[in-house]
Scaffold this motif. Structure first.
Motif, PDB file in Angstrom:
ATOM      1  N   SER A  83       1.070  -0.931  -0.250  1.00 34.57           N
ATOM      2  CA  SER A  83       0.569  -0.130  -0.063  1.00 34.57           C
ATOM      3  C   SER A  83       0.551   1.219  -0.317  1.00 34.57           C
ATOM      4  O   SER A  83       2.019   1.605   0.394  1.00 34.57           O
ATOM      5  CB  SER A  83      -1.012   0.362   1.001  1.00 34.57           C
ATOM      6  OG  SER A  83       0.369   0.901   2.645  1.00 34.57           O
ATOM      7  N   ARG A  84       0.283   2.537  -0.295  1.00 33.50           N
ATOM      8  CA  ARG A  84       0.884   3.647  -0.499  1.00 33.50           C
ATOM      9  C   ARG A  84       1.431   4.278   0.935  1.00 33.50           C
ATOM     10  O   ARG A  84       2.237   4.789   1.240  1.00 33.50           O
ATOM     11  CB  ARG A  84      -0.089   4.663  -1.096  1.00 33.50           C
ATOM     12  CG  ARG A  84       0.530   5.802  -1.088  1.00 33.50           C
ATOM     13  CD  ARG A  84       0.016   7.129  -2.036  1.00 33.50           C
ATOM     14  NE  ARG A  84       0.385   7.898  -2.086  1.00 33.50           N
ATOM     15  CZ  ARG A  84       1.989   8.471  -3.352  1.00 33.50           C
ATOM     16  NH1 ARG A  84       1.717   7.316  -3.770  1.00 33.50           N
ATOM     17  NH2 ARG A  84       1.825   9.512  -3.553  1.00 33.50           N
ATOM     18  N   ALA A  85       0.267   3.943   1.919  1.00 36.68           N
ATOM     19  CA  ALA A  85       0.531   3.934   3.440  1.00 36.68           C
ATOM     20  C   ALA A  85       2.030   3.209   4.046  1.00 36.68           C
ATOM     21  O   ALA A  85       2.723   3.559   4.803  1.00 36.68           O
ATOM     22  CB  ALA A  85      -0.317   3.857   3.618  1.00 36.68           C
ATOM     23  N   ASP A  86       2.196   1.913   3.427  1.00 45.07           N
ATOM     24  CA  ASP A  86       3.947   1.368   3.784  1.00 45.07           C
ATOM     25  C   ASP A  86       4.218   1.670   3.420  1.00 45.07           C
ATOM     26  O   ASP A  86       5.569   2.531   3.304  1.00 45.07           O
ATOM     27  CB  ASP A  86       3.536  -0.036   3.737  1.00 45.07           C
ATOM     28  CG  ASP A  86       2.100  -1.102   4.601  1.00 45.07           C
ATOM     29  OD1 ASP A  86       2.157  -0.545   5.534  1.00 45.07           O
ATOM     30  OD2 ASP A  86       1.994  -2.248   3.414  1.00 45.07           O
ATOM     31  N   ALA A  87       4.617   2.342   1.698  1.00 40.11           N
ATOM     32  CA  ALA A  87       5.041   3.049   1.047  1.00 40.11           C
ATOM     33  C   ALA A  87       5.929   4.437   1.477  1.00 40.11           C
ATOM     34  O   ALA A  87       6.713   5.213   1.707  1.00 40.11           O
ATOM     35  CB  ALA A  87       4.956   3.840  -0.827  1.00 40.11           C
ATOM     36  N   VAL A  88       4.737   4.977   2.274  1.00 46.00           N
ATOM     37  CA  VAL A  88       5.027   6.072   3.363  1.00 46.00           C
ATOM     38  C   VAL A  88       5.607   6.395   4.526  1.00 46.00           C
ATOM     39  O   VAL A  88       6.641   6.629   5.513  1.00 46.00           O
ATOM     40  CB  VAL A  88       3.571   6.983   3.470  1.00 46.00           C
ATOM     41  CG1 VAL A  88       3.735   8.132   4.190  1.00 46.00           C
ATOM     42  CG2 VAL A  88       2.646   7.861   2.838  1.00 46.00           C
ATOM     43  N   GLN A  89       5.645   5.034   5.445  1.00 48.88           N
ATOM     44  CA  GLN A  89       6.299   4.821   6.624  1.00 48.88           C
ATOM     45  C   GLN A  89       7.419   4.442   6.245  1.00 48.88           C
ATOM     46  O   GLN A  89       8.249   4.677   7.012  1.00 48.88           O
ATOM     47  CB  GLN A  89       5.598   3.409   6.898  1.00 48.88           C
ATOM     48  CG  GLN A  89       4.535   4.244   7.380  1.00 48.88           C
ATOM     49  CD  GLN A  89       3.642   2.092   7.977  1.00 48.88           C
ATOM     50  OE1 GLN A  89       3.668   1.747   7.985  1.00 48.88           O
ATOM     51  NE2 GLN A  89       2.921   2.548   9.575  1.00 48.88           N
ATOM     52  N   TRP A  90       7.849   3.898   5.169  1.00 48.69           N
ATOM     53  CA  TRP A  90       9.125   3.571   4.563  1.00 48.69           C
ATOM     54  C   TRP A  90       9.875   4.692   4.342  1.00 48.69           C
ATOM     55  O   TRP A  90      11.101   5.186   4.398  1.00 48.69           O
ATOM     56  CB  TRP A  90       9.570   2.610   3.122  1.00 48.69           C
ATOM     57  CG  TRP A  90       9.217   0.886   3.776  1.00 48.69           C
ATOM     58  CD1 TRP A  90       8.329   0.192   3.998  1.00 48.69           C
ATOM     59  CD2 TRP A  90      10.186   0.238   4.697  1.00 48.69           C
ATOM     60  NE1 TRP A  90       8.107  -1.047   4.780  1.00 48.69           N
ATOM     61  CE2 TRP A  90       9.523  -1.213   4.892  1.00 48.69           C
ATOM     62  CE3 TRP A  90      11.743   0.542   4.647  1.00 48.69           C
ATOM     63  CZ2 TRP A  90      10.584  -2.371   5.769  1.00 48.69           C
ATOM     64  CZ3 TRP A  90      12.272  -0.957   5.379  1.00 48.69           C
ATOM     65  CH2 TRP A  90      11.930  -2.403   5.890  1.00 48.69           C
ATOM     66  N   ALA A  91       9.303   5.276   3.226  1.00 50.15           N
ATOM     67  CA  ALA A  91       9.855   7.070   3.337  1.00 50.15           C
ATOM     68  C   ALA A  91      10.469   8.231   3.882  1.00 50.15           C
ATOM     69  O   ALA A  91      11.570   8.283   4.263  1.00 50.15           O
ATOM     70  CB  ALA A  91       8.983   7.494   2.356  1.00 50.15           C
TER      71      ALA A  91
END
Length: 113
Positions: A83-91
């Motif tokens: 998900s994009r939410a996961d991507a935001v967390q990694w970023a």
């Protein structure tokens, strides 16, 4: 799963030289975590010592980038995430490690690539 590009331009890293080893260690730790989690696709830093080349369909080359493109340098990684939410967390984790904001982009899904 979607692939995401997390990147930053070299100019965004305003880190004193003496802090660079700590930044490198921290960012590599996040990448090791991404690998362990099975979400790492690839990444690295753009070699600014080697000039970019635009290659035309006929094979001719022009040193430089597209005229409308700003310089592309810095570091990046591609992660495959649910998900994009996961991507935001990694970023955010990479931003903390690199001590600079990260740009997040989503790759268009193409089943043939």
């Amino acid at each position: 799963m979607t692939k995401f590009l997390i990147s930053f331009p070299a100019s965004a890293m305003d880190v004193p030289a003496e802090d660079m080893p700590a930044v490198s260690d921290a960012s590599h730790a996040v990448i090791r975590e991404a690998k362990a989690a099975g979400v790492y696709v690839f990444g690295g830093g753009i070699n600014s010592e080697v000039a970019p080349v635009v290659v035309a369909a006929d094979g001719s080359r022009t040193t430089g980038t597209y005229p409308q493109t700003r310089e592309f340098d810095g570091g990046f990684c591609v992660l495959e995430l649910p998900s994009r939410a996961d991507a935001v967390q990694w970023a955010a984790r990479l931003a903390a490690a690199c001590r600079c904001a990260q740009e997040l982009r989503e790759f268009y899904y193409d089943p043939d690539s």
